[in-house]
Scaffold this active site. Structure first.
Site, PDB file in Angstrom:
ATOM      1  N   ASP A 121     -57.748 -92.152  10.408  1.00  0.00           N
ATOM      2  CA  ASP A 121     -56.771 -92.792  11.307  1.00  0.00           C
ATOM      3  C   ASP A 121     -55.333 -92.379  10.975  1.00  0.00           C
ATOM      4  O   ASP A 121     -54.505 -92.197  11.867  1.00  0.00           O
ATOM      5  CB  ASP A 121     -56.937 -94.324  11.296  1.00  0.00           C
ATOM      6  CG  ASP A 121     -56.932 -94.897   9.885  1.00  0.00           C
ATOM      7  OD1 ASP A 121     -57.051 -96.125   9.738  1.00  0.00           O
ATOM      8  OD2 ASP A 121     -56.800 -94.102   8.922  1.00  0.00           O
ATOM      9  N   THR A 123     -54.370 -89.505   9.868  1.00  0.00           N
ATOM     10  CA  THR A 123     -54.219 -88.156  10.419  1.00  0.00           C
ATOM     11  C   THR A 123     -53.959 -88.211  11.911  1.00  0.00           C
ATOM     12  O   THR A 123     -53.085 -87.544  12.443  1.00  0.00           O
ATOM     13  CB  THR A 123     -55.515 -87.363  10.150  1.00  0.00           C
ATOM     14  OG1 THR A 123     -55.827 -87.432   8.758  1.00  0.00           O
ATOM     15  CG2 THR A 123     -55.403 -85.925  10.601  1.00  0.00           C
ATOM     16  N   ASP A 148     -65.010 -95.433   9.938  1.00  0.00           N
ATOM     17  CA  ASP A 148     -64.262 -96.559  10.545  1.00  0.00           C
ATOM     18  C   ASP A 148     -63.460 -96.139  11.770  1.00  0.00           C
ATOM     19  O   ASP A 148     -62.579 -96.857  12.227  1.00  0.00           O
ATOM     20  CB  ASP A 148     -63.313 -97.184   9.505  1.00  0.00           C
ATOM     21  CG  ASP A 148     -62.346 -96.149   8.944  1.00  0.00           C
ATOM     22  OD1 ASP A 148     -61.405 -96.548   8.226  1.00  0.00           O
ATOM     23  OD2 ASP A 148     -62.524 -94.946   9.236  1.00  0.00           O
ATOM     24  N   ARG A 190     -62.851 -98.295   2.186  1.00  0.00           N
ATOM     25  CA  ARG A 190     -61.528 -98.864   2.439  1.00  0.00           C
ATOM     26  C   ARG A 190     -61.693-100.242   3.069  1.00  0.00           C
ATOM     27  O   ARG A 190     -62.358-101.098   2.480  1.00  0.00           O
ATOM     28  CB  ARG A 190     -60.679 -97.946   3.307  1.00  0.00           C
ATOM     29  CG  ARG A 190     -59.165 -98.216   3.133  1.00  0.00           C
ATOM     30  CD  ARG A 190     -58.320 -97.311   4.003  1.00  0.00           C
ATOM     31  NE  ARG A 190     -58.232 -95.959   3.506  1.00  0.00           N
ATOM     32  CZ  ARG A 190     -57.333 -95.568   2.584  1.00  0.00           C
ATOM     33  NH1 ARG A 190     -56.500 -96.439   2.085  1.00  0.00           N
ATOM     34  NH2 ARG A 190     -57.295 -94.336   2.186  1.00  0.00           N
TER      35      ARG A 190
HETATM   36  O1  F6P Z   1     -60.655 -93.085   3.281  1.00  0.00           O
HETATM   37  C1  F6P Z   1     -61.583 -92.517   2.432  1.00  0.00           C
HETATM   38  C2  F6P Z   1     -61.483 -93.147   1.063  1.00  0.00           C
HETATM   39  O2  F6P Z   1     -62.431 -92.555   0.228  1.00  0.00           O
HETATM   40  C3  F6P Z   1     -61.706 -94.652   1.050  1.00  0.00           C
HETATM   41  O3  F6P Z   1     -63.074 -95.009   1.156  1.00  0.00           O
HETATM   42  C4  F6P Z   1     -61.079 -95.017  -0.268  1.00  0.00           C
HETATM   43  O4  F6P Z   1     -60.725 -96.372  -0.351  1.00  0.00           O
HETATM   44  C5  F6P Z   1     -59.837 -94.121  -0.242  1.00  0.00           C
HETATM   45  O5  F6P Z   1     -60.182 -92.955   0.505  1.00  0.00           O
HETATM   46  C6  F6P Z   1     -59.357 -93.675  -1.600  1.00  0.00           C
HETATM   47  O6  F6P Z   1     -58.110 -93.022  -1.364  1.00  0.00           O
HETATM   48  P1  F6P Z   1     -57.577 -91.907  -2.375  1.00  0.00           P
HETATM   49  O7  F6P Z   1     -58.446 -90.695  -2.221  1.00  0.00           O
HETATM   50  O8  F6P Z   1     -56.179 -91.638  -1.890  1.00  0.00           O
HETATM   51  O9  F6P Z   1     -57.650 -92.480  -3.756  1.00  0.00           O
END
Ligand code: F6P
Length: 340
Positions: A121, A123, A148, A190
């Site tokens: 989202d 992006t 999502d 998330r």
């Molecule tokens: O959006 C994908 C995701 O893996 C989520 O499931 C997770 O909460 C988040 O990215 C983690 O973000 P980052 O990679 O910035 O730590």
């Protein structure tokens, strides 16, 4: 909107083509299958006589002018590889108008006329603002393990993440049984419970905790207290929700109702983001990448490609960002029904 049929490429098609040089990039959290999507974008663009420029490191690479001309050979032997050969980032500068103006200038200098963005989202939000302010059309391909995004049944990477989580949960089940322990296993996602629901049902969890429900603990404790068949060990799946570590809170709350049990917590974390994509993600990524390029080259803009009911659908980016994809709560109910 139904996707374009892959009609035999004819002269008619080339005459209508509006674009000759497009860019492709990944942004936000990476996901298994992004490389399959990049491969499809590049090979489709070349098949339709367009040049394809890879933009490295997502929106940051756009700002930095970090471009690379891609050809068919550039995307050989990557369909089976996790991650993204173009790398990705979460770029704060692009959220500012000045950042987007700088990126637009870099794209124009490179002669890039349209974009394929692969991400979630965040992006899509950037792409929508970018097109509104600078008129550079963008077509989205939904790449995130969270699933999502509205406008598609599944996002690229979700099936692989479910499979990875399920295999990890199966391993933890062995030690839970050996030690007669109750495990709370945290998965990513998330703010959504899609990953937890599918991984939980696939691994025969005793219960699933997701952000979209608020009364799981009460329902699960009541069921366990009434259970006739005593079980020596259990596996619960917890969606991370707003932040990592929610499974520790859930385990502590559970322990208050069952002080005699020995509980443990395992946060699966980033293994869910890697690995070789499963066939479903390779096929999904390939179909979406191919359709997105065709749509862009024909003058499409501001839409996200998706597959709904096994049919390609284009959905306005605005809708994919604003509308929330409901989690299949029937999966939660089925899992409860079978956990006795
Ligand atoms: O959006 C994908 C995701 O893996 C989520 O499931 C997770 O909460 C988040 O990215 C983690 O973000 P980052 O990679 O910035 O730590």
């Amino acid at each position: 909107m139904r996707g374009f049929l892959l009609i035999p490429i004819t002269e008619f098609w080339f005459d209508l083509q509006l674009m000759k040089r497009i860019g492709v990039f990944c942004s936000g959290g990476d996901s298994p299958g992004m490389n399959a999507c990049i491969r499809a974008v590049v090979r489709t663009g070349i098949a339709l006589d367009a040049e394809v420029i890879g933009i490295r490191n997502g929106y940051q690479g756009m700002l930095d002018g970090d471009f690379i001309r891609l050809n068919s050979g550039s995307v050989s032997n990557i369909i089976q590889v996790g991650g993204t050969i173009l790398k990705t980032s979460r770029c704060k500068d692009f959220l500012q108008k000045e950042g987007r103006a700088k990126a637009a200038k870099k794209l124009r200098e490179e002669g890039i006329e349209g974009l394929i963005c692969i991400g979630g989202d965040g992006t899509y939000t950037g792409a929508m603002l970018f097109e509104a302010e600078h008129g550079i059309p963008c077509i989205g391909c939904p790449g995130t393990i969270d699933n999502d995004l509205f406008g598609t049944d599944y996002t690229i990477g979700f099936h692989t993440a479910v499979n990875t989580a399920m295999e990890a949960i199966d391993r933890i089940r062995d030690t839970a049984e050996s030690h007669a322990r109750v495990f709370f296993i945290e998965v990513m996602g998330r703010h959504s419970g899609h990953l937890a629901l599918q991984a939980g049902l696939a691994s025969g969890a005793e219960g699933i905790f997701i952000p979209e429900k608020t009364n799981e603990m009460q329902l699960i404790v009541q069921r366990l207290k009434n259970r006739k068949r005593k079980k020596a060990f259990s596996i619960f799946i917890v969606a991370e929700g707003d932040e990592e570590g929610r499974a520790f809170e859930i385990a502590n709350e559970f322990q208050k109702s069952f002080p005699e049990t020995e509980t443990r917590v395992s946060v699966l974390g980033y293994i869910q983001r890697g690995g070789s994509p499963v066939p479903e993600d390779r096929i999904l990524a390939t179909r979406l990448g191919c359709e997105a390029v065709q749509f862009l080259l024909k003058g499409g803009k501001n839409m996200a490609a998706g597959i709904i009911g096994n049919q390609i659908q284009m959905t306005p980016l605005q809708e994919t960002i604003q509308k929330k994809k409901d989690v299949p709560l029937d999966i939660w109910a089925i899992n409860e029904l079978l956990s006795h």
